[in-house]
Scaffold this motif. Structure first.
Motif, PDB file in Angstrom:
ATOM      1  N   UNK A   1       9.058   6.393   1.987  1.00 14.14           N
ATOM      2  CA  UNK A   1       9.729   6.117   0.718  1.00 14.14           C
ATOM      3  C   UNK A   1      10.453   7.341   0.182  1.00 14.14           C
ATOM      4  N   UNK A   2       9.761   8.474   0.180  1.00 13.55           N
ATOM      5  CA  UNK A   2      10.360   9.727  -0.284  1.00 13.55           C
ATOM      6  C   UNK A   2       9.430  10.874   0.081  1.00 13.55           C
ATOM      7  N   UNK A   3       9.988  11.955   0.582  1.00 15.44           N
ATOM      8  CA  UNK A   3       9.211  13.160   0.888  1.00 15.44           C
ATOM      9  C   UNK A   3       7.931  12.819   1.638  1.00 15.44           C
ATOM     10  N   UNK A   4       6.755  13.013   0.978  1.00 18.69           N
ATOM     11  CA  UNK A   4       5.480  12.778   1.651  1.00 18.69           C
ATOM     12  C   UNK A   4       4.811  11.479   1.205  1.00 18.69           C
ATOM     13  N   UNK A   5       5.605  10.506   0.757  1.00 20.25           N
ATOM     14  CA  UNK A   5       5.079   9.208   0.359  1.00 20.25           C
ATOM     15  C   UNK A   5       5.566   8.128   1.322  1.00 20.25           C
ATOM     16  N   UNK A   6       4.627   7.299   1.752  1.00 16.99           N
ATOM     17  CA  UNK A   6       4.927   6.200   2.668  1.00 16.99           C
ATOM     18  C   UNK A   6       4.509   4.884   2.018  1.00 16.99           C
ATOM     19  N   UNK A   7       5.109   3.807   2.476  1.00 16.12           N
ATOM     20  CA  UNK A   7       4.742   2.481   1.997  1.00 16.12           C
ATOM     21  C   UNK A   7       4.404   1.575   3.164  1.00 16.12           C
ATOM     22  N   UNK A   8       3.440   0.686   2.942  1.00 14.25           N
ATOM     23  CA  UNK A   8       3.069  -0.322   3.934  1.00 14.25           C
ATOM     24  C   UNK A   8       3.114  -1.676   3.238  1.00 14.25           C
TER      25      UNK A   8
ATOM     26  N   UNK B   1       0.853  -1.178   0.000  1.00 17.62           N
ATOM     27  CA  UNK B   1       0.000   0.000   0.000  1.00 17.62           C
ATOM     28  C   UNK B   1       0.891   1.231   0.000  1.00 17.62           C
ATOM     29  N   UNK B   2       0.698   2.087  -0.991  1.00 20.78           N
ATOM     30  CA  UNK B   2       1.447   3.346  -1.050  1.00 20.78           C
ATOM     31  C   UNK B   2       0.539   4.479  -0.617  1.00 20.78           C
ATOM     32  N   UNK B   3       1.048   5.330   0.246  1.00 16.61           N
ATOM     33  CA  UNK B   3       0.273   6.429   0.827  1.00 16.61           C
ATOM     34  C   UNK B   3       0.930   7.750   0.453  1.00 16.61           C
ATOM     35  N   UNK B   4       0.192   8.577  -0.266  1.00 24.26           N
ATOM     36  CA  UNK B   4       0.663   9.920  -0.615  1.00 24.26           C
ATOM     37  C   UNK B   4      -0.071  10.919   0.274  1.00 24.26           C
ATOM     38  N   UNK B   5       0.664  11.624   1.092  1.00 22.54           N
ATOM     39  CA  UNK B   5       0.058  12.598   2.008  1.00 22.54           C
ATOM     40  C   UNK B   5      -0.196  13.887   1.238  1.00 22.54           C
ATOM     41  N   UNK B   6      -1.449  14.292   1.147  1.00 26.24           N
ATOM     42  CA  UNK B   6      -1.843  15.480   0.391  1.00 26.24           C
ATOM     43  C   UNK B   6      -1.895  16.708   1.303  1.00 26.24           C
ATOM     44  N   UNK B   7      -1.291  17.796   0.854  1.00 26.00           N
ATOM     45  CA  UNK B   7      -1.413  19.054   1.583  1.00 26.00           C
ATOM     46  C   UNK B   7      -0.184  19.462   2.354  1.00 26.00           C
ATOM     47  N   UNK B   8       0.905  18.697   2.282  1.00 24.23           N
ATOM     48  CA  UNK B   8       2.096  19.067   3.056  1.00 24.23           C
ATOM     49  C   UNK B   8       2.759  20.341   2.519  1.00 24.23           C
ATOM     50  N   UNK B   9       2.683  20.562   1.216  1.00 25.75           N
ATOM     51  CA  UNK B   9       3.261  21.793   0.663  1.00 25.75           C
ATOM     52  C   UNK B   9       2.529  23.016   1.201  1.00 25.75           C
ATOM     53  N   UNK B  10       1.219  22.899   1.316  1.00 27.40           N
ATOM     54  CA  UNK B  10       0.435  23.994   1.872  1.00 27.40           C
ATOM     55  C   UNK B  10       0.805  24.240   3.338  1.00 27.40           C
ATOM     56  N   UNK B  11       1.037  23.155   4.069  1.00 25.12           N
ATOM     57  CA  UNK B  11       1.448  23.290   5.471  1.00 25.12           C
ATOM     58  C   UNK B  11       2.796  23.988   5.555  1.00 25.12           C
ATOM     59  N   UNK B  12       3.733  23.583   4.692  1.00 26.41           N
ATOM     60  CA  UNK B  12       5.058  24.216   4.686  1.00 26.41           C
ATOM     61  C   UNK B  12       4.964  25.708   4.376  1.00 26.41           C
ATOM     62  N   UNK B  13       4.112  26.054   3.418  1.00 25.44           N
ATOM     63  CA  UNK B  13       3.982  27.454   3.014  1.00 25.44           C
ATOM     64  C   UNK B  13       3.341  28.300   4.104  1.00 25.44           C
ATOM     65  N   UNK B  14       2.369  27.715   4.792  1.00 19.06           N
ATOM     66  CA  UNK B  14       1.606  28.484   5.773  1.00 19.06           C
ATOM     67  C   UNK B  14       2.281  28.539   7.135  1.00 19.06           C
ATOM     68  N   UNK B  15       2.840  27.406   7.576  1.00 20.76           N
ATOM     69  CA  UNK B  15       3.360  27.325   8.946  1.00 20.76           C
ATOM     70  C   UNK B  15       4.878  27.138   9.013  1.00 20.76           C
TER      71      UNK B  15
END
Length: 203
Positions: free
Chosen positions: A127-134, A84-98
């Motif tokens: 796996x890389x940046x905002x991507x995780x693997x299970x 299972x590959x998990x791409x976390x959506x919205x981290x760029x927005x978090x970086x820009x805002x906070x």
């Protein structure tokens, strides 16, 4: 000296073990990194091949050589190895805002939540940046889809960073490694599956 609950008496062994650990783990989350994940997957793929051979040899002679590969479309498919590959959506927005520290805190919290909800013997990696693997063994199609829902629900729960509420999304894909595939080939297939899942989620 201790390393991962092991007593290491030789300083050279200690630093060698430490270096190997650093090369195979992500410094931010403490999870296996891509290199570590590939090592885990190669081991699991080897176990899967050995199990398939054993099952084939256990068949009656007249049954051998007549197996039919059906992919994962059948609801009655036997438990298998799933990625299972998990791409976390919205981290760029978090970086820009906070700020970047907030983004790192989000990824560390995502890692903690993933590790909390997966089966005991599953392997979770960044796996890389905002991507995780299970990597989950002994799971069928229904179980894999149930896990995608649990992972997504866990990740999308609100987080707190210095008194600020933060929410991110998640896109999850499922890949079924086939006998004979290498870990690199599985990850390439998974990258395509994740891209399809992203496109499907955006439509």
């Amino acid at each position: 000296m201790r390393h991962d609950n092991r007593v290491v008496t030789n300083p050279q062994d200690f630093w060698r073990i430490t270096l190997v650990h650093q090369l195979n783990h992500d410094a931010l989350t403490g999870l296996p990194n891509r290199n570590g994940f590939i090592a885990h997957m190669d081991a699991r793929l080897g176990e899967s091949v050995a199990s398939t051979v054993a099952q084939t040899l256990a068949q009656a002679p007249e049954q051998r050589g007549h197996a039919v590969t059906t992919g994962r479309d059948s609801q009655n498919a036997s438990p298998s190895l799933a990625l299972l590959c998990v791409d976390v959506d919205g981290t760029r927005s978090v970086n820009s805002r906070f700020g970047r520290e907030a983004g790192d805190a989000v990824l560390a919290e995502v890692a903690r939540r993933l590790a909390k909800v997966v089966p005991e013997k599953a392997v979770v990696a960044r796996l890389v940046d905002d991507e995780f693997g299970v990597l989950a063994n002994g799971i069928d199609e229904a179980g894999a889809h149930d896990m995608t829902v649990r992972l997504r629900n866990e990740i999308t729960q609100p987080m707190q960073y210095r008194g600020q509420g933060i929410r991110v999304g998640a896109t999850v894909s499922i890949t079924w490694p086939q006998p004979g595939m290498t870990a690199d080939a599985v990850l390439k297939t998974a990258a395509l599956q994740l891209e399809y899942a992203r496109k499907a989620a955006s439509t």
